[in-house]
Design a protein around this motif. Structure first.
Motif, PDB file in Angstrom:
ATOM      1  N   SER A  46       4.166  14.574  -8.756  1.00 56.96           N
ATOM      2  CA  SER A  46       5.313  15.479  -8.723  1.00 56.96           C
ATOM      3  C   SER A  46       5.963  15.618 -10.101  1.00 56.96           C
ATOM      4  CB  SER A  46       6.338  14.977  -7.703  1.00 56.96           C
ATOM      5  OG  SER A  46       7.475  15.803  -7.686  1.00 56.96           O
ATOM      6  N   ILE A  47       6.122  14.492 -10.802  1.00 59.38           N
ATOM      7  CA  ILE A  47       6.750  14.513 -12.126  1.00 59.38           C
ATOM      8  C   ILE A  47       5.845  15.212 -13.134  1.00 59.38           C
ATOM      9  CG2 ILE A  47       7.518  13.050 -14.034  1.00 59.38           C
ATOM     10  CD1 ILE A  47       8.528  11.038 -12.006  1.00 59.38           C
ATOM     11  N   GLU A  48       4.534  15.010 -13.014  1.00 60.15           N
ATOM     12  CA  GLU A  48       3.591  15.686 -13.924  1.00 60.15           C
ATOM     13  C   GLU A  48       3.657  17.205 -13.755  1.00 60.15           C
ATOM     14  OE1 GLU A  48      -0.068  13.817 -12.904  1.00 60.15           O
ATOM     15  OE2 GLU A  48       0.076  12.305 -14.491  1.00 60.15           O
ATOM     16  N   LYS A  49       3.791  17.661 -12.505  1.00 60.38           N
ATOM     17  CA  LYS A  49       3.918  19.101 -12.248  1.00 60.38           C
ATOM     18  C   LYS A  49       5.219  19.639 -12.837  1.00 60.38           C
ATOM     19  CE  LYS A  49       1.144  19.298  -8.004  1.00 60.38           C
ATOM     20  NZ  LYS A  49       1.150  19.537  -6.544  1.00 60.38           N
ATOM     21  N   THR A  62       0.827  -1.213   0.000  1.00 67.43           N
ATOM     22  CA  THR A  62       0.000   0.000   0.000  1.00 67.43           C
ATOM     23  C   THR A  62       0.861   1.263   0.000  1.00 67.43           C
ATOM     24  OG1 THR A  62      -1.655  -1.224   1.284  1.00 67.43           O
ATOM     25  CG2 THR A  62      -1.917   1.157   1.137  1.00 67.43           C
ATOM     26  N   ASN A  63       1.863   1.317   0.875  1.00 64.84           N
ATOM     27  CA  ASN A  63       2.723   2.508   0.938  1.00 64.84           C
ATOM     28  C   ASN A  63       3.490   2.714  -0.353  1.00 64.84           C
ATOM     29  OD1 ASN A  63       1.961   3.206   3.535  1.00 64.84           O
ATOM     30  ND2 ASN A  63       3.592   2.029   4.508  1.00 64.84           N
ATOM     31  N   GLU A  64       3.968   1.616  -0.935  1.00 59.53           N
ATOM     32  CA  GLU A  64       4.691   1.720  -2.213  1.00 59.53           C
ATOM     33  C   GLU A  64       3.780   2.284  -3.297  1.00 59.53           C
ATOM     34  OE1 GLU A  64       6.717  -1.326  -5.425  1.00 59.53           O
ATOM     35  OE2 GLU A  64       6.871  -1.805  -3.281  1.00 59.53           O
ATOM     36  N   TYR A  65       2.527   1.839  -3.309  1.00 64.88           N
ATOM     37  CA  TYR A  65       1.559   2.332  -4.294  1.00 64.88           C
ATOM     38  C   TYR A  65       1.292   3.827  -4.107  1.00 64.88           C
ATOM     39  CZ  TYR A  65      -2.983   2.884  -6.609  1.00 64.88           C
ATOM     40  OH  TYR A  65      -4.006   3.318  -7.400  1.00 64.88           O
ATOM     41  N   ARG A  66       1.160   4.248  -2.851  1.00 68.20           N
ATOM     42  CA  ARG A  66       0.929   5.674  -2.579  1.00 68.20           C
ATOM     43  C   ARG A  66       2.143   6.520  -2.963  1.00 68.20           C
ATOM     44  NH1 ARG A  66      -1.735   4.981   3.472  1.00 68.20           N
ATOM     45  NH2 ARG A  66      -3.661   3.971   2.794  1.00 68.20           N
ATOM     46  N   GLN A  67       3.333   6.002  -2.690  1.00 67.66           N
ATOM     47  CA  GLN A  67       4.544   6.735  -3.043  1.00 67.66           C
ATOM     48  C   GLN A  67       4.678   6.888  -4.552  1.00 67.66           C
ATOM     49  OE1 GLN A  67       7.706   4.575  -1.124  1.00 67.66           O
ATOM     50  NE2 GLN A  67       7.054   5.160   0.937  1.00 67.66           N
ATOM     51  N   LEU A  68       4.314   5.853  -5.296  1.00 69.04           N
ATOM     52  CA  LEU A  68       4.367   5.929  -6.760  1.00 69.04           C
ATOM     53  C   LEU A  68       3.377   6.978  -7.283  1.00 69.04           C
ATOM     54  CD1 LEU A  68       4.625   2.143  -7.730  1.00 69.04           C
ATOM     55  CD2 LEU A  68       6.388   3.883  -8.052  1.00 69.04           C
ATOM     56  N   LEU A  72       8.135   9.467 -16.559  1.00 71.13           N
ATOM     57  CA  LEU A  72       6.691   9.365 -16.376  1.00 71.13           C
ATOM     58  C   LEU A  72       6.140   8.090 -17.018  1.00 71.13           C
ATOM     59  CD1 LEU A  72       4.442  11.029 -15.067  1.00 71.13           C
ATOM     60  CD2 LEU A  72       4.038  12.109 -17.283  1.00 71.13           C
ATOM     61  N   GLN A  73       6.686   7.732 -18.178  1.00 73.50           N
ATOM     62  CA  GLN A  73       6.255   6.498 -18.846  1.00 73.50           C
ATOM     63  C   GLN A  73       6.623   5.261 -18.023  1.00 73.50           C
ATOM     64  OE1 GLN A  73       8.029   6.656 -22.723  1.00 73.50           O
ATOM     65  NE2 GLN A  73       6.663   8.279 -23.481  1.00 73.50           N
ATOM     66  N   GLY A  74       7.862   5.246 -17.483  1.00 76.00           N
ATOM     67  CA  GLY A  74       8.291   4.123 -16.642  1.00 76.00           C
ATOM     68  C   GLY A  74       7.444   4.000 -15.397  1.00 76.00           C
ATOM     69  N   LEU A  75       7.089   5.148 -14.825  1.00 80.17           N
ATOM     70  CA  LEU A  75       6.239   5.151 -13.639  1.00 80.17           C
ATOM     71  C   LEU A  75       4.839   4.655 -13.981  1.00 80.17           C
ATOM     72  CD1 LEU A  75       6.701   5.975 -10.694  1.00 80.17           C
ATOM     73  CD2 LEU A  75       5.763   8.208 -11.241  1.00 80.17           C
ATOM     74  N   GLY A  76       4.385   5.002 -15.173  1.00 79.05           N
ATOM     75  CA  GLY A  76       3.068   4.552 -15.618  1.00 79.05           C
ATOM     76  C   GLY A  76       2.993   3.039 -15.749  1.00 79.05           C
ATOM     77  N   VAL A  77       4.108   2.428 -16.211  1.00 79.66           N
ATOM     78  CA  VAL A  77       4.162   0.967 -16.322  1.00 79.66           C
ATOM     79  C   VAL A  77       4.075   0.334 -14.931  1.00 79.66           C
ATOM     80  CG1 VAL A  77       5.602  -0.985 -16.980  1.00 79.66           C
ATOM     81  CG2 VAL A  77       5.446   0.999 -18.491  1.00 79.66           C
ATOM     82  N   GLU A  78       4.824   0.888 -13.968  1.00 77.43           N
ATOM     83  CA  GLU A  78       4.799   0.358 -12.600  1.00 77.43           C
ATOM     84  C   GLU A  78       3.411   0.472 -11.986  1.00 77.43           C
ATOM     85  OE1 GLU A  78       8.138   1.137  -9.877  1.00 77.43           O
ATOM     86  OE2 GLU A  78       9.003   2.316 -11.511  1.00 77.43           O
ATOM     87  N   LEU A  79       2.790   1.639 -12.171  1.00 74.05           N
ATOM     88  CA  LEU A  79       1.443   1.841 -11.624  1.00 74.05           C
ATOM     89  C   LEU A  79       0.412   0.988 -12.340  1.00 74.05           C
ATOM     90  CD1 LEU A  79       1.470   5.699 -11.025  1.00 74.05           C
ATOM     91  CD2 LEU A  79       1.079   3.949  -9.283  1.00 74.05           C
ATOM     92  N   GLY A  80       0.691   0.672 -13.616  1.00 73.18           N
ATOM     93  CA  GLY A  80      -0.233  -0.162 -14.384  1.00 73.18           C
ATOM     94  C   GLY A  80      -0.402  -1.540 -13.791  1.00 73.18           C
TER      95      GLY A  80
END
Length: 266
Positions: A146-149, A134-140, A181-189
């Motif tokens: 932050s990266i989008e901003k 859960t914490n890892e998901y929230r941190q991502l 942002l793309q790499g983060l999107g894969v992780e969140l996916g």
């Protein structure tokens, strides 16, 4: 006789102590979620605090003398449960084969699927681990915001005038941030509800299954062992006694020679 009953055959367990998947990198990570009951007057943020993200993994190791039949059975069970084989590795020659499967299964079917696979071959080892993510998901998610901003700020700077060198440097920075942002999107996916799976790691080894050993056979083996090592001990003891006898004889002769020399010197 006692050793024969207590000791296990080392050849029957040397394949099962190793963690095959522990040495494999970049394996697919499967995550699932479940609702958490919130007690008291604490107001939970929607879709965040009220949901727990977790990684649940089952490991099964089995041995079989009917490798082809049981391999087909595993894949048939996987298909019937609408599970997905995400990784497969086959090793060894016929008579000494191994198959290692990483299977993604719907969380609701996980327990039944896990129990069904335990019935294939001779079960050697099982393990289930559940890790809270859960914490890892929230941190991502926080990192993504932050990266989008940052990306938005860089795009706004790009619209302003400036030197060509600054413009090129800014454009490179934007590309770098977009890649992050793309790499983060894969992780969140992997955390998305449509991609929710639990993981089953199944390792099966080919070999003859152990048979019960009769008392007569154990007695025969114990008798052979006794005769062999009694003979070794008896022969070794005989040689030691002979060596001691020779050594004592030499010492005795040396004493006689020394006594004769003393008399002659007098």
């Amino acid at each position: 006789m006692l050793y024969g009953y207590v000791a296990a055959d080392p050849a029957s367990r040397n394949d099962y102590s190793d963690n095959f998947f522990g040495s494999i990198d970049n394996l697919r990570k499967n995550y699932a979620s479940e609702k958490i009951a919130i007690k008291g007057d604490i107001q939970a943020a929607p879709n965040m605090a009220s949901s727990q993200k977790f990684e649940k993994t089952a490991s099964i190791k089995a041995k079989t003398s009917e490798f082809d039949k049981d391999e087909n059975l595993i894949k048939s069970k996987t298909k019937s449960y609408n599970a997905i084989i995400q990784y497969e590795q086959n090793l060894g020659q016929k008579g000494n084969r191994q198959i290692h499967l990483l299977i993604g299964i719907n969380p609701a079917k996980f327990e039944n699927f896990y129990l069904e696979l335990q019935k294939i071959g001779m079960l050697k080892d099982t393990e289930i681990t559940k890790v809270d993510k859960t914490n890892e998901y929230r941190q991502l998610n926080a990192k993504k915001i932050s990266i989008e901003k940052m990306l938005q700020s860089l795009i706004e700077l790009k619209s302003k005038g400036g030197q060509i060198a600054d413009f090129i440097s800014l454009n490179d920075k934007i590309l770098e941030v977009e890649e992050q942002l793309q790499g983060l999107g894969v992780e969140l996916g992997n955390f998305n509800t449509e991609n929710e799976f639990c993981t089953v790691r199944f390792s099966m080894y080919e070999g003859a299954t152990e048979k019960s050993i009769s008392f007569i056979h154990r007695t025969k083996v114990a008798l052979e062992w006794t005769i062999k090592y009694f003979a070794i001990i008896a022969i070794t003891s005989l040689f030691i006694l002979i060596a001691i006898f020779v050594l004592l004889s030499i010492i005795d002769k040396l004493k006689i020679i020394a006594a004769v020399n003393n008399k002659l010197n007098q």
